[in-house]
Write an enzyme that holds these catalytic residues in place. Structure first.
Site, short mmCIF file in Angstrom:
data_model
loop_
_atom_site.label_atom_id
_atom_site.label_comp_id
_atom_site.label_asym_id
_atom_site.label_seq_id
_atom_site.Cartn_x
_atom_site.Cartn_y
_atom_site.Cartn_z
N HIS A 153 -32.83 59.98 -69.99
CA HIS A 153 -31.68 60.34 -70.68
C HIS A 153 -31.44 61.74 -70.50
O HIS A 153 -32.16 62.70 -70.90
CB HIS A 153 -32.06 60.18 -72.11
N HIS B 60 -29.18 65.46 -70.10
CA HIS B 60 -28.15 66.03 -69.81
C HIS B 60 -27.95 66.77 -68.81
O HIS B 60 -28.97 67.08 -68.01
CB HIS B 60 -28.18 66.95 -71.26
N CYS C 289 -26.18 68.06 -77.99
CA CYS C 289 -26.63 67.88 -79.33
C CYS C 289 -26.30 69.22 -80.36
O CYS C 289 -26.76 70.32 -79.85
CB CYS C 289 -28.17 67.76 -79.27
N ASN D 261 -24.46 64.60 -71.91
CA ASN D 261 -25.22 63.66 -70.88
C ASN D 261 -24.33 63.66 -69.74
O ASN D 261 -23.40 63.78 -69.40
CB ASN D 261 -25.04 62.28 -71.37
P1 HMG Z 1 -32.78 66.68 -94.92
O1 HMG Z 1 -31.80 67.50 -95.30
O2 HMG Z 1 -34.15 67.09 -94.59
O3 HMG Z 1 -32.90 65.21 -95.69
O4 HMG Z 1 -32.21 65.98 -93.46
P2 HMG Z 1 -32.93 65.01 -97.32
O5 HMG Z 1 -33.60 63.65 -97.22
O6 HMG Z 1 -33.38 66.12 -98.06
O7 HMG Z 1 -31.31 64.51 -97.47
C1 HMG Z 1 -30.42 65.49 -97.77
C2 HMG Z 1 -28.91 64.69 -97.90
O8 HMG Z 1 -28.68 64.02 -96.71
C3 HMG Z 1 -29.10 63.87 -99.15
O9 HMG Z 1 -27.86 63.91 -99.65
C4 HMG Z 1 -29.31 62.47 -98.31
O10 HMG Z 1 -28.96 61.53 -99.36
C5 HMG Z 1 -28.44 62.73 -97.35
P3 HMG Z 1 -27.46 64.79 -101.06
O11 HMG Z 1 -28.40 64.29 -102.18
O12 HMG Z 1 -27.97 66.38 -100.64
O13 HMG Z 1 -26.11 64.67 -101.30
N1 HMG Z 1 -28.97 61.58 -96.39
C6 HMG Z 1 -28.24 60.83 -95.36
N2 HMG Z 1 -26.94 60.51 -95.62
C7 HMG Z 1 -26.45 59.59 -94.91
N3 HMG Z 1 -27.33 59.14 -93.82
C8 HMG Z 1 -28.66 59.22 -93.65
C9 HMG Z 1 -29.15 60.20 -94.66
N4 HMG Z 1 -30.37 60.85 -94.82
C10 HMG Z 1 -30.39 61.62 -95.92
N5 HMG Z 1 -29.43 58.55 -93.01
C11 HMG Z 1 -32.26 63.96 -91.66
C12 HMG Z 1 -33.14 65.10 -92.89
C13 HMG Z 1 -33.15 63.52 -90.99
C14 HMG Z 1 -31.31 63.29 -92.85
C15 HMG Z 1 -31.31 65.12 -91.21
O14 HMG Z 1 -32.15 65.91 -90.47
C16 HMG Z 1 -30.34 64.49 -90.16
O15 HMG Z 1 -29.51 63.66 -90.61
N6 HMG Z 1 -30.65 64.75 -88.95
C17 HMG Z 1 -30.06 64.01 -87.65
C18 HMG Z 1 -29.70 65.07 -86.70
C19 HMG Z 1 -28.79 64.54 -85.51
O16 HMG Z 1 -28.16 63.45 -85.86
N7 HMG Z 1 -29.16 65.08 -84.23
C20 HMG Z 1 -28.39 64.34 -83.29
C21 HMG Z 1 -28.81 63.11 -82.70
S1 HMG Z 1 -30.51 63.26 -81.95
C22 HMG Z 1 -29.95 63.79 -80.18
O17 HMG Z 1 -28.78 64.13 -80.21
C23 HMG Z 1 -30.80 63.76 -79.13
C24 HMG Z 1 -30.87 62.33 -78.15
O18 HMG Z 1 -29.56 62.23 -77.50
C25 HMG Z 1 -32.02 62.27 -77.22
C26 HMG Z 1 -31.86 63.76 -76.27
O19 HMG Z 1 -30.81 64.28 -75.68
O20 HMG Z 1 -32.89 64.22 -76.31
C27 HMG Z 1 -31.06 61.19 -79.20
MG MG Z 2 -28.93 63.37 -75.91
#
Ligand code: HMG
Ligand code: MG
Length: 283
Positions: free
Chosen positions: A205, A207, A238, A247
């Site tokens: 994967h 970029h 990201c 990507n």
């Molecule tokens: P947090 O703030 O520590 O989580 O985030 P929390 O459990 O304290 O929750 C905070 C709030 O988010 C709460 O809402 C939860 O209900 C809500 P509030 O009570 O404040 O209203 N919440 C959610 N809502 C919807 N769906 C959920 C969810 N989980 C909690 N699943 C958390 C921790 C993991 C949720 C956060 O850090 C997060 O969402 N991170 C994702 C970041 C992301 O998407 N990054 C990009 C994708 S990864 C990438 O691109 C890399 C990849 O391509 C590979 C590469 O290139 O290396 C895959």
């Molecule tokens: Mg990626």
């Protein structure tokens, strides 16, 4: 018969997640539907993550509900925790992905927890998916370089990859999240990872920030990897990896593989249309 190499299309998720302008769900659905005609076996459609963290993916359920599912295509979604998994299951994602980091700095920035905590959170997701019969894919980010912690030791990547395999991931995709990998560093990572997991369970994967993704794909092909993630139009990045570009572009990878005599089964005309549509969304 030419050897088959699969491209896993990432555009609707990795491609669009970083766009500042909120793209209407209808446009995302149109892109997925067009991609469904290109011959992909797997398309990553969206992610069920916190909308506070990634507002662009807040319409995950709407997008999955709106697409026209083509037989033979698996529509995937990222799920960082059980809440995300439950959303993906209700929206009938065909497979889900859990995503860990090979560095502590990126884990904190992307998931707000340590690597060990993230793996603990993924365990119930993997368990629930197994009970529901939903395949789970894994990602390891920053496999060569981390924007926060610097160069990543290959042993760390091997350890996290093995942990995801132990959680039941059928395939683990190795992410050069900020596109700073080089054929030598990718080769060193693969040498370490292959001690734990066979090439048939790995994907690359990459970029394309530094324009080396194709060279990195070649280095991975030499190590036996036969699945690569890419995004039409080279969209994306990201939000939690400063400076990350998209990507590697699907059409570029498909053309390169074809020139090497490898078969991706993709329709280049449809790919070109999808790349144009994807780029039109970036305004
Ligand atoms: P947090 O703030 O520590 O989580 O985030 P929390 O459990 O304290 O929750 C905070 C709030 O988010 C709460 O809402 C939860 O209900 C809500 P509030 O009570 O404040 O209203 N919440 C959610 N809502 C919807 N769906 C959920 C969810 N989980 C909690 N699943 C958390 C921790 C993991 C949720 C956060 O850090 C997060 O969402 N991170 C994702 C970041 C992301 O998407 N990054 C990009 C994708 S990864 C990438 O691109 C890399 C990849 O391509 C590979 C590469 O290139 O290396 C895959
Ligand atoms: Mg990626």
């Amino acid at each position: 018969m030419p050897e088959f190499v699969e491209i896993f299309e990432m555009g609707p998720r990795d491609g669009l997640q970083n766009e500042k302008r909120l793209i209407p769900a209808a446009d995302k659905i149109a892109l997925v539907d067009l991609l469904s005609r290109a011959g992909f076996r797997r398309i990553e459609v969206t992610s069920f993550v916190s909308p506070k963290w990634v507002p662009q993916m807040a319409d995950a359920a709407e997008v999955l509900a709106g697409i026209t599912r083509r037989p033979g295509v698996r529509y995937a979604a990222l799920t960082p925790n059980l809440k995300g998994y439950e959303g993906a299951r209700s929206a009938r994602a065909d497979e889900v992905a859990i995503f860990a980091s090979a560095s502590e700095g990126f884990s904190r920035a992307n998931l707000n927890c340590t690597v060990a905590e993230s793996l603990d959170r993924f365990a119930p997701v993997a368990e629930a998916a197994r009970a529901d019969g939903i395949p789970v894919r894994g990602y390891v980010s920053v496999v060569t370089d981390c924007p926060f912690d610097g160069p990543t030791p290959p042993a760390n990547v091997a350890r996290v990859t093995a942990a995801l395999r132990d959680l039941g991931c059928y395939e683990i995709s190795l992410g050069d999240t900020i596109g700073q990998g080089r054929p030598e560093t990718i080769d060193a990572v693969l040498a370490a990872v292959l001690e734990e997991v066979p090439a048939s369970q790995l994907a690359g994967h990459y970029h394309d920030t530094a324009g080396r993704a194709i060279d990195n794909i070649d280095a991975s092909l030499a190590r036996g990897v036969r699945v690569f993630d890419a995004a039409v139009g080279g969209l994306g990045g990201c939000p939690y990896a400063p400076g990350a570009a998209g990507n590697v572009a699907t059409e570029k990878v498909a053309a390169h593989l074809a020139a090497r005599g490898l078969d991706t089964g993709l329709d280049m005309d449809v790919l070109r249309q999808a790349a144009a549509m994807a780029q039109g969304m970036r305004r």
